[in-house]
Design a protein around this motif. Structure first.
Motif, PDB file in Angstrom:
ATOM      1  N   PHE A 250      -5.738  30.165 -17.733  1.00 27.71           N
ATOM      2  CA  PHE A 250      -6.586  28.982 -17.894  1.00 27.71           C
ATOM      3  C   PHE A 250      -5.936  27.741 -17.285  1.00 27.71           C
ATOM      4  O   PHE A 250      -6.611  26.915 -16.658  1.00 27.71           O
ATOM      5  N   LYS A 251      -4.638  27.637 -17.472  1.00 27.80           N
ATOM      6  CA  LYS A 251      -3.933  26.432 -17.014  1.00 27.80           C
ATOM      7  C   LYS A 251      -3.909  26.331 -15.491  1.00 27.80           C
ATOM      8  O   LYS A 251      -4.013  25.237 -14.923  1.00 27.80           O
ATOM      9  N   HIS A 252      -3.799  27.480 -14.819  1.00 23.93           N
ATOM     10  CA  HIS A 252      -3.622  27.463 -13.368  1.00 23.93           C
ATOM     11  C   HIS A 252      -4.837  28.018 -12.628  1.00 23.93           C
ATOM     12  O   HIS A 252      -4.748  28.303 -11.432  1.00 23.93           O
ATOM     13  N   SER A 253      -5.957  28.186 -13.322  1.00 19.31           N
ATOM     14  CA  SER A 253      -7.154  28.683 -12.636  1.00 19.31           C
ATOM     15  C   SER A 253      -7.739  27.595 -11.730  1.00 19.31           C
ATOM     16  O   SER A 253      -7.556  26.396 -11.950  1.00 19.31           O
ATOM     17  N   LEU A 254      -8.440  28.051 -10.728  1.00 18.64           N
ATOM     18  CA  LEU A 254      -9.018  27.137  -9.727  1.00 18.64           C
ATOM     19  C   LEU A 254     -10.201  26.367 -10.323  1.00 18.64           C
ATOM     20  O   LEU A 254     -11.069  26.935 -10.986  1.00 18.64           O
ATOM     21  N   TYR A 255     -10.228  25.062 -10.075  1.00 19.19           N
ATOM     22  CA  TYR A 255     -11.367  24.237 -10.511  1.00 19.19           C
ATOM     23  C   TYR A 255     -12.373  24.129  -9.365  1.00 19.19           C
ATOM     24  O   TYR A 255     -12.029  23.754  -8.255  1.00 19.19           O
ATOM     25  N   LYS A 256     -13.615  24.534  -9.667  1.00 24.44           N
ATOM     26  CA  LYS A 256     -14.679  24.453  -8.669  1.00 24.44           C
ATOM     27  C   LYS A 256     -15.735  23.446  -9.135  1.00 24.44           C
ATOM     28  O   LYS A 256     -16.108  23.427 -10.302  1.00 24.44           O
ATOM     29  N   GLU A 257     -16.208  22.659  -8.194  1.00 24.83           N
ATOM     30  CA  GLU A 257     -17.215  21.654  -8.554  1.00 24.83           C
ATOM     31  C   GLU A 257     -18.597  22.278  -8.736  1.00 24.83           C
ATOM     32  O   GLU A 257     -19.365  21.862  -9.592  1.00 24.83           O
TER      33      GLU A 257
END
Length: 332
Positions: A250-257
Motif C-alpha cells: 500500500f505504501k509504495h503502490s503506484l498512484y493513478k489519477e
C-alpha cells in the motif's frame, strides 16, 4: 544442574565398580596366595589412588587444564603418578623390585582412573560449554527478535492512526468503522504480537481486518484483490510477518489519477506449507524515489525469518515490468 550431577555420579560409580573388578578380582595375587575377592582388596592402594584421582578432577583439571596450562598440568600429574607408584612399591607393599618393574606392574593402577575420569571430565565440560553457548545464542536471538518486532508494531499502529486522522479531517462517514477496525488491530498487536507463535486463524483474521481497513481508506485509489486457500487452520505462525509486506504494497503502490492501482494478495496453506504472494504496481519512471524505509522493512523481515524459521522458509522479491512482487514460503 542436578541432572548433570546425577549423571556424573553414575559414571563415577560405574567406573569404580569396573576398577574393583579388574584390579582386585581379575588380577592374580603375585605372592601365590589363594585369596577371596574381599581379601584381595588393597585399601592402602585405594588410600593413594582415590585422593590422587579426585585431586586431579577437583583441582588440577579446573585450575590448570581448563585454563590451557597444559604443560604445567602434564608435568604435575605425571610427577604425582610416578611418585605415588614408587611410594606404593617401596614403602607400602615393599616389593623390593626394580624401578622399571615397579612401573610396569603398578603404574597402571594409578593411571587408569586418572585418564578415564579426566576424559569424562573433559567431555562433560565440553557438553556443558556447548549448552551454555546454545543458551547464550538463544537469548541473543530472542533479544534481537524482540527488537525487530518492536520496530514493526509501532510502525503499523502509526500508519493506521494517520489514516483515521486523515479521514476524520475529510469528514468521512467511514471514521467510526475505521476506529472499530483499528481497535481490533490494536488488540492483536498488543496481546498477540508478543507471542512467539499465534494460531494461524488469528493472524489471517488480523490481515483480513487490516485489508477491510485499507479498502475504506483507499477507496478510488487501490483495487485490492485478496485470495486465500486454507486446507486447515490447525497451524501456528509467527505473528506480524505477512503484514509488513502488505503494508509496503500500500505504501509504495503506484498512484493513478484516472484509475485504481491494483494490489494482488494470495495466501495458500496446503499440507502445512504456507505460500504467500503480494504484488503491487510501482512507478518505474520515478526510480530515484526514497525507498530506504522499504529496504529496512525487508531486511528486518529476512532477519526474523532466519531466526524463527531457519531452513524452513524461502523469501524473494522481484520487479516485473511495472510491478513489485514479494513471495514467501514457510513450512509451518
Amino acid at each position: 544442574m542436578n541432572h548433570n550431577r546425577s549423571f556424573r555420579f553414575s559414571i563415577h560409580l560405574t567406573f569404580w565398580v569396573f576398577y574393583f573388578f579388574v584390579v582386585f578380582y581379575l588380577m592374580p595375587d603375585y605372592f601365590g596366595r589363594n585369596l577371596s575377592f574381599f581379601q584381595k582388596i588393597d585399601f592402602k592402594l585405594l588410600l593413594l589412588v582415590i585422593p590422587i584421582t579426585y585431586f586431579n578432577e577437583l583441582y588440577l583439571l579446573p585450575v590448570l587444564f581448563k585454563k590451557k596450562k597444559y604443560l604445567l598440568y602434564s608435568l604435575l600429574i605425571i610427577s604425582i603418578l610416578l611418585l605415588a607408584t614408587i611410594i606404593y612399591c617401596n614403602y607400602i607393599i615393599e616389593c623390593s623390585c626394580s624401578f622399571s618393574f615397579c612401573l610396569s606392574q603398578q603404574l597402571w593402577k594409578f593411571l587408569l582412573p586418572v585418564i578415564f575420569l579426566s576424559l569424562v571430565w573433559v567431555l562433560l565440560s565440553l557438553f556443558e560449554k556447548q549448552k551454555e553457548l546454545e543458551k547464550t545464542q538463544k537469548d541473543r536471538l530472542e533479544i534481537e527478535l524482540k527488537f525487530l518486532k518492536s520496530q514493526i508494531n509501532p510502525h503499523v499502529l502509526f500508519n493506521n492512526l494517520n489514516t483515521v486522522y486523515a479521514q476524520a479531517i475529510k469528514g468521512s462517514d467511514n471514521v467510526a468503522d475505521m476506529i472499530l477496525m483499528l481497535s481490533e488491530n490494536l488488540k492483536y498487536i498488543l496481546y498477540q504480537s508478543e507471542e512467539n507463535f499465534v494460531p494461524l486463524k488469528k493472524d489471517i483474521d488480523f490481515i483480513e481486518n487490516y485489508l477491510e481497513f485499507q479498502k475504506l481508506r483507499t477507496q478510488g485509489i487501490n483495487n485490492i484483490i485478496f485470495k486465500k486457500n486454507i486446507d486447515s487452520y490447525k497451524h501456528t505462525i509467527a505473528p506480524m510477518l505477512l503484514i509488513g509486506l502488505i503494508e509496503n504494497a500500500f505504501k509504495h503502490s503506484l498512484y493513478k489519477e484516472d484509475e485504481e492501482s491494483n494490489i494482488h494478495i494470495t495466501l495458500t496453506v496446503i499440507n502445512g506449507k504456507l505460500d504467500f504472494e503480494c504484488q503491487n504496481e510501482i512507478d518505474v519512471e520515478n526510480g530515484k524515489r526514497n525507498t530506504e524505509g522499504f529496504q529496512i522493512g525487508l531486511k528486518n523481515l529476512r532477519k526474523r525469518l532466519e531466526i524463527i524459521y531457519p531452513k524452513k522458509h524461502n523469501f524473494s522479491t522481484e520487479k516485473q515490468n511495472d510491478s513489485f512482487i514479494a513471495k514467501l514460503e514457510i513450512i509451518l
